[in-house]
Enzyme design. Structure first.
Site, PDB file in Angstrom:
ATOM      1  N   GLY A  15       0.805  -1.220   0.000  1.00 33.01           N
ATOM      2  CA  GLY A  15       0.000   0.000   0.000  1.00 33.01           C
ATOM      3  C   GLY A  15       0.839   1.272   0.000  1.00 33.01           C
ATOM      4  O   GLY A  15       2.061   1.247  -0.155  1.00 33.01           O
ATOM      5  N   TYR A 147     -14.830   5.027   8.416  1.00 33.76           N
ATOM      6  CA  TYR A 147     -13.387   4.894   8.595  1.00 33.76           C
ATOM      7  C   TYR A 147     -12.977   5.447   9.967  1.00 33.76           C
ATOM      8  O   TYR A 147     -12.227   4.821  10.717  1.00 33.76           O
ATOM      9  CB  TYR A 147     -12.693   5.663   7.463  1.00 33.76           C
ATOM     10  CG  TYR A 147     -11.196   5.679   7.515  1.00 33.76           C
ATOM     11  CD1 TYR A 147     -10.459   4.540   7.189  1.00 33.76           C
ATOM     12  CD2 TYR A 147     -10.497   6.836   7.851  1.00 33.76           C
ATOM     13  CE1 TYR A 147      -9.078   4.570   7.212  1.00 33.76           C
ATOM     14  CE2 TYR A 147      -9.122   6.864   7.873  1.00 33.76           C
ATOM     15  CZ  TYR A 147      -8.417   5.724   7.547  1.00 33.76           C
ATOM     16  OH  TYR A 147      -7.049   5.753   7.576  1.00 33.76           O
TER      17      TYR A 147
HETATM   18  N1  SER Z   1      -5.834   9.991   4.483  1.00 34.36           N
HETATM   19  C1  SER Z   1      -6.763   8.949   4.755  1.00 34.36           C
HETATM   20  C2  SER Z   1      -7.928   9.032   3.861  1.00 34.36           C
HETATM   21  O1  SER Z   1      -8.113  10.031   3.239  1.00 34.36           O
HETATM   22  C3  SER Z   1      -7.274   9.051   6.136  1.00 34.36           C
HETATM   23  O2  SER Z   1      -6.382   8.641   7.073  1.00 34.36           O
HETATM   24  O3  SER Z   1      -8.686   8.123   3.845  1.00 34.36           O
END
Ligand code: SER
Length: 318
Positions: A15, A147
């Site tokens: 990733g 998230y």
């Molecule tokens: N930068 C990540 C995102 O945009 C969040 O941690 O999903």
């Protein structure tokens, strides 16, 4: 301080963070001592050709334990994650991967008496009820994205395993991370990366947030340095076992466009916000990361102008 005899497993190694982190860890600890753990995605040649790669599903305890036993793993960086945009589209998957892998790896670490675990958190733990400017370390955590929900739960799980099992688990609340070396997609802060990639390709860009959207951001190189620094700090210096606020830069999408135009004057950017605008609006404008600065001497190195110049002049992240 961790011993020199660490054997490290990085999950999510193919990733966005993993690609750079594995390379840095291999430089520090030796190629053979850093195992790139991938689920399906093949890692870049820079990772695949320099050291061990293992295919494993980080939510499956038997698979993680098999790799730990095979190499004598002492430390796990668990970067397996579904990012914010994708998580909003597929909340079940986000819950399963983000928290499932965290719980599995914490359990493997306790059972196998591993020395350390790293788990990434994010500015997504904050929400609209959180103070938006200079957001404190300890504040309201009422995220509005799935998230963010997984990250708040995961932070508390880390703290619980530290408290209950004395597991040395450490974490950072990353801001939006910028690199063009590896682009995985699925994130809300990705408009920054997409804008830079478009400029590099000589193409116009349609940005999915408003030009005045501001959020905490950071060059990937700084993020990797911070990750290694927090893991190398003596345990006595780690006062936060949920996750450390971490900051470097805060700028608007329009400011990035303007910085790009210094190098690519005819770059064209238009703005058409989509569902990710709501997520971006719920995140802070800037972060108070004084705990990281005091506890383990965090200092960023890369400014906005350097970041953009390095990417546009060399075609890679600084
Ligand atoms: N930068 C990540 C995102 O945009 C969040 O941690 O999903």
């Amino acid at each position: 301080m961790p011993s020199d005899h660490q054997v490290i497993l990085v999950t999510g190694a193919a990733g966005q963070i993993g690609t750079d982190l594995v390379a840095s860890l291999r430089t520090i600890h030796g190629n053979d001592r850093v195992i790139a753990g991938c689920r399906k995605t093949q890692p870049d040649a820079s990772i695949a050709e320099t050291g061990p790669v293992e295919y494993l599903d980080a939510i499956k305890r038997d698979q993680v334990e098999a790799v730990v036993a095979k190499y004598g793993v002492t430390t796990i960086y668990n970067l397996a994650s579904i990012l914010s945009g994708e998580a909003e589209q597929n909340p079940d998957l986000a819950w399963k991967i983000n928290l499932g892998s965290h719980k599995t790896i914490l359990d493997v670490a306790v059972a196998g008496k591993l020395s350390q675990v790293f788990w990434p958190s994010s500015i997504a733990v904050f929400g609209g009820n959180t103070p938006q400017d200079n957001t404190p370390q300890r504040t309201i955590l009422e995220p509005e994205s799935m998230y963010g929900v997984t990250k708040v739960a995961g932070e508390n799980l880390s703290h619980y395993y530290f408290d209950k099992f004395n597991l040395d688990v450490r974490s950072l609340r990353y801001p939006g991370l910028i690199t063009v070396k590896k682009f995985s997609g699925g994130g809300t802060s990705d408009y920054t990366v997409e804008m830079l990639l478009s400029a590099l390709a000589g193409k116009p860009y349609k940005c999915f947030v408003r030009p005045d959207t501001v959020m905490p951001l950071m060059a990937m190189e700084d993020a990797v340095d911070a990750t290694i620094a927090v893991m190398q700090a003596p345990a006595a210096r780690i006062s936060i076992r949920t996750s450390y606020n971490l900051a470097a830069l805060s700028f608007t999408a329009a400011a990035l466009e303007a910085e790009i135009k210094k190098h690519v004057p005819d770059f064209s950017c238009t703005y058409e916000p989509d569902f990710r605008q709501t997520i971006a609006d719920s995140w802070p404008n800037s972060i108070d990361d004084s705990a990281a600065r005091e506890d383990w001497n965090w200092r960023e190195r890369i400014s906005l102008d350097r970041l953009v110049a390095d990417i546009l002049q060399t075609g890679r992240a600084p």
